[in-house]
Design an enzyme around this catalytic site. Sequence first.
Site, short mmCIF file in Angstrom:
data_model
loop_
_atom_site.label_atom_id
_atom_site.label_comp_id
_atom_site.label_asym_id
_atom_site.label_seq_id
_atom_site.Cartn_x
_atom_site.Cartn_y
_atom_site.Cartn_z
N THR A 83 -1.51 -7.68 -1.02
CA THR A 83 -0.10 -7.26 -0.90
C THR A 83 0.68 -8.47 -0.36
O THR A 83 0.10 -9.54 -0.18
CB THR A 83 0.05 -6.10 0.11
OG1 THR A 83 -0.30 -6.59 1.41
CG2 THR A 83 -0.82 -4.91 -0.24
N TYR A 105 -3.26 -7.90 16.70
CA TYR A 105 -3.07 -7.05 15.52
C TYR A 105 -4.29 -6.14 15.33
O TYR A 105 -4.16 -4.94 15.13
CB TYR A 105 -2.84 -7.93 14.28
CG TYR A 105 -2.93 -7.17 12.97
CD1 TYR A 105 -1.93 -6.30 12.58
CD2 TYR A 105 -4.04 -7.32 12.13
CE1 TYR A 105 -2.03 -5.58 11.39
CE2 TYR A 105 -4.14 -6.62 10.94
CZ TYR A 105 -3.14 -5.75 10.57
OH TYR A 105 -3.23 -5.04 9.41
N ILE A 145 0.83 -1.21 0.00
CA ILE A 145 0.00 0.00 0.00
C ILE A 145 0.87 1.26 0.00
O ILE A 145 0.62 2.21 -0.75
CB ILE A 145 -0.94 0.00 1.23
CG1 ILE A 145 -1.92 -1.19 1.14
CG2 ILE A 145 -1.71 1.31 1.34
CD1 ILE A 145 -2.75 -1.43 2.41
N LEU A 153 11.24 2.05 11.98
CA LEU A 153 10.26 2.80 12.78
C LEU A 153 10.05 2.21 14.17
O LEU A 153 9.27 2.75 14.95
CB LEU A 153 8.93 2.88 12.03
CG LEU A 153 9.00 3.75 10.75
CD1 LEU A 153 7.83 3.43 9.83
CD2 LEU A 153 9.02 5.23 11.09
N ARG A 187 12.70 0.07 6.01
CA ARG A 187 14.04 -0.50 6.22
C ARG A 187 14.65 -0.91 4.88
O ARG A 187 15.82 -0.69 4.64
CB ARG A 187 13.95 -1.71 7.16
CG ARG A 187 13.58 -1.34 8.59
CD ARG A 187 13.08 -2.53 9.35
NE ARG A 187 11.95 -3.14 8.69
CZ ARG A 187 11.32 -4.23 9.12
NH1 ARG A 187 11.72 -4.82 10.22
NH2 ARG A 187 10.30 -4.73 8.45
N SER A 191 -2.87 11.26 7.57
CA SER A 191 -3.67 10.05 7.35
C SER A 191 -3.00 8.83 7.97
O SER A 191 -1.80 8.79 8.13
CB SER A 191 -3.84 9.80 5.86
OG SER A 191 -4.41 10.91 5.25
N VAL A 242 -6.45 -6.43 1.36
CA VAL A 242 -5.76 -5.83 0.21
C VAL A 242 -4.70 -6.81 -0.27
O VAL A 242 -3.97 -7.38 0.55
CB VAL A 242 -5.07 -4.50 0.59
CG1 VAL A 242 -4.52 -3.81 -0.65
CG2 VAL A 242 -6.02 -3.59 1.34
O1 NJP Z 1 1.78 -4.45 4.14
P1 NJP Z 1 3.23 -4.91 3.61
P2 NJP Z 1 0.57 -3.65 3.41
N1 NJP Z 1 10.32 0.13 10.08
O2 NJP Z 1 3.67 -5.96 4.55
C1 NJP Z 1 7.08 -1.41 6.48
C2 NJP Z 1 -2.43 -2.12 6.95
N2 NJP Z 1 -3.50 -3.00 6.45
O3 NJP Z 1 1.07 -2.73 2.39
O4 NJP Z 1 10.85 -2.02 6.49
C3 NJP Z 1 9.99 0.70 8.92
O5 NJP Z 1 3.16 -5.22 2.17
C4 NJP Z 1 7.60 -2.40 5.45
O6 NJP Z 1 8.89 -1.99 4.98
P3 NJP Z 1 10.29 -2.75 5.33
C5 NJP Z 1 -1.23 -2.86 7.53
O7 NJP Z 1 -1.43 -3.25 8.87
C6 NJP Z 1 -3.25 -3.92 5.46
O8 NJP Z 1 -0.47 -4.64 3.09
O9 NJP Z 1 11.09 -2.54 4.08
N3 NJP Z 1 9.08 0.20 8.07
C7 NJP Z 1 6.59 -2.23 4.33
O10 NJP Z 1 6.95 -1.13 3.50
C8 NJP Z 1 -0.16 -1.78 7.40
O11 NJP Z 1 -0.22 -0.89 8.48
C9 NJP Z 1 -4.30 -4.75 5.03
O12 NJP Z 1 9.97 -4.17 5.62
C10 NJP Z 1 8.51 -0.97 8.43
C11 NJP Z 1 5.30 -1.92 5.06
O13 NJP Z 1 5.64 -1.53 6.41
C12 NJP Z 1 -0.55 -1.03 6.12
O14 NJP Z 1 -1.93 -1.34 5.88
C13 NJP Z 1 -5.57 -4.61 5.59
C14 NJP Z 1 8.80 -1.62 9.63
C15 NJP Z 1 4.39 -3.13 5.13
O15 NJP Z 1 4.11 -3.57 3.83
C16 NJP Z 1 0.28 -1.47 4.91
O16 NJP Z 1 0.04 -2.85 4.68
C17 NJP Z 1 -5.77 -3.65 6.58
C18 NJP Z 1 9.76 -1.03 10.48
N4 NJP Z 1 10.15 -1.59 11.66
C19 NJP Z 1 -4.73 -2.84 7.00
N5 NJP Z 1 8.05 -2.75 9.70
C20 NJP Z 1 -4.10 -5.81 3.99
N6 NJP Z 1 -2.97 -5.85 3.27
O17 NJP Z 1 -5.01 -6.65 3.76
C21 NJP Z 1 7.31 -2.80 8.58
O18 NJP Z 1 -7.00 -3.50 7.14
N7 NJP Z 1 7.59 -1.72 7.81
#
Ligand code: NJP
Length: 241
Positions: free
Chosen positions: A184, A147, A14, A62, A34, A132, A182
């Site tokens: 992903t 979660y 997303i 983060l 990261r 947002s 979603v």
């Molecule tokens: O998740 P994913 P989505 N420091 O796993 C980053 C919510 N949501 O896009 O660090 C910095 O593909 C990670 O980056 P990296 C969900 O809870 C989803 O589906 O490189 N960044 C990556 O860019 C979340 O809040 C659904 O690993 C950190 C990103 O987070 C948001 O939407 C449904 C990190 C995660 O990418 C995006 O989800 C819903 C750290 N310590 C809500 N840890 C769904 N997909 O169905 C993680 O209701 N990230």
Amino acid sequence: KGRVALVTGASVGIGAAVARALVQQGMRVVGCARSVDKIEKLAAECQSAGYSGTLIPYKCDLSNEEEILSMFSAIKTLHKGVDVCINNAGLAHNEPLLSGKTEGWRNMIDVGGSHTHAAYEGLTFSPASCYSMGGHRMVPSADEHFYCATKYAVTALTEGIRQELREANTHIRATCISPGLVETEFAFRHHNSDPEKAAAVYESMKCLKAEDIASAVTFVLGAPPHVQIGDVQMRPVEQVS
Ligand code: NJP
């Protein structure tokens, strides 16, 4: 156009779709995560596509407060501040509440919400800006209860921030975007799902695409300055809970 945005978790899913959409609209987007190499690749794609904005990759964990503060300090020096902050990064540690391991719980809260305070403290938002966040799932399913609790917390925090911003007489607006399922990597990374099974669910349910959430973000950002969109809830038509 010309505004500065911060998108957290911009490396995949997303966050990457939102970052791309904002760059296409002409914004200067700081994308953090990261895996900064993935954001660098996305930045190159945006450039080759001829988008009018720019994507600036920034490596930040983060869950580490020092890294968060140092990122905001760098953004302030380089870009003077942000107009839009998309609090998107998140993860899941799925464990049963009664018998599961608890060590992942704090990590989920840290990554999902700790930069909220730094964003406001460290930066000057312009009067017509938006704030947002990724929202909650309505009904928790197996092992996802904590979660889901963090996502309900995001909803409460966004409303709290909106109230405090109003009391402080700012014109900053806060919106909570709550996606359903979603398509992903999220399910593969955190739900211990069998990739084939998850892909079949995605296909059978015609899940939302990351781009659907990005279009909700651009809709919210396009609202006239006197309009406050508090909540956006999106689900695939076929999702029941
Ligand atoms: O998740 P994913 P989505 N420091 O796993 C980053 C919510 N949501 O896009 O660090 C910095 O593909 C990670 O980056 P990296 C969900 O809870 C989803 O589906 O490189 N960044 C990556 O860019 C979340 O809040 C659904 O690993 C950190 C990103 O987070 C948001 O939407 C449904 C990190 C995660 O990418 C995006 O989800 C819903 C750290 N310590 C809500 N840890 C769904 N997909 O169905 C993680 O209701 N990230």
